[in-house]
Design a protein around this motif. Sequence first.
Motif: not given
Length: 62
Positions: A6-12, A27-30, A38-45, A47-48
Amino acid sequence: MSAKEKLVELLATYRYPIAVIDDIRRRVGDFYLSGNSSDDNDPYLWQQVRYLENLNKFKGVE
């Protein structure tokens, strides 16, 4: 769809200010470098994702 996808989609799709893009990338890199998850569905992601969606909604990002 995962938060990472979803992040990739929004940024594109939308034209965010470069400061926003740099902030999200940092933030995502850190997050991944910290080794916390390594969960691509982590709540922190998710949040972004919400941050970008709120920019679209309230700031009218094109």
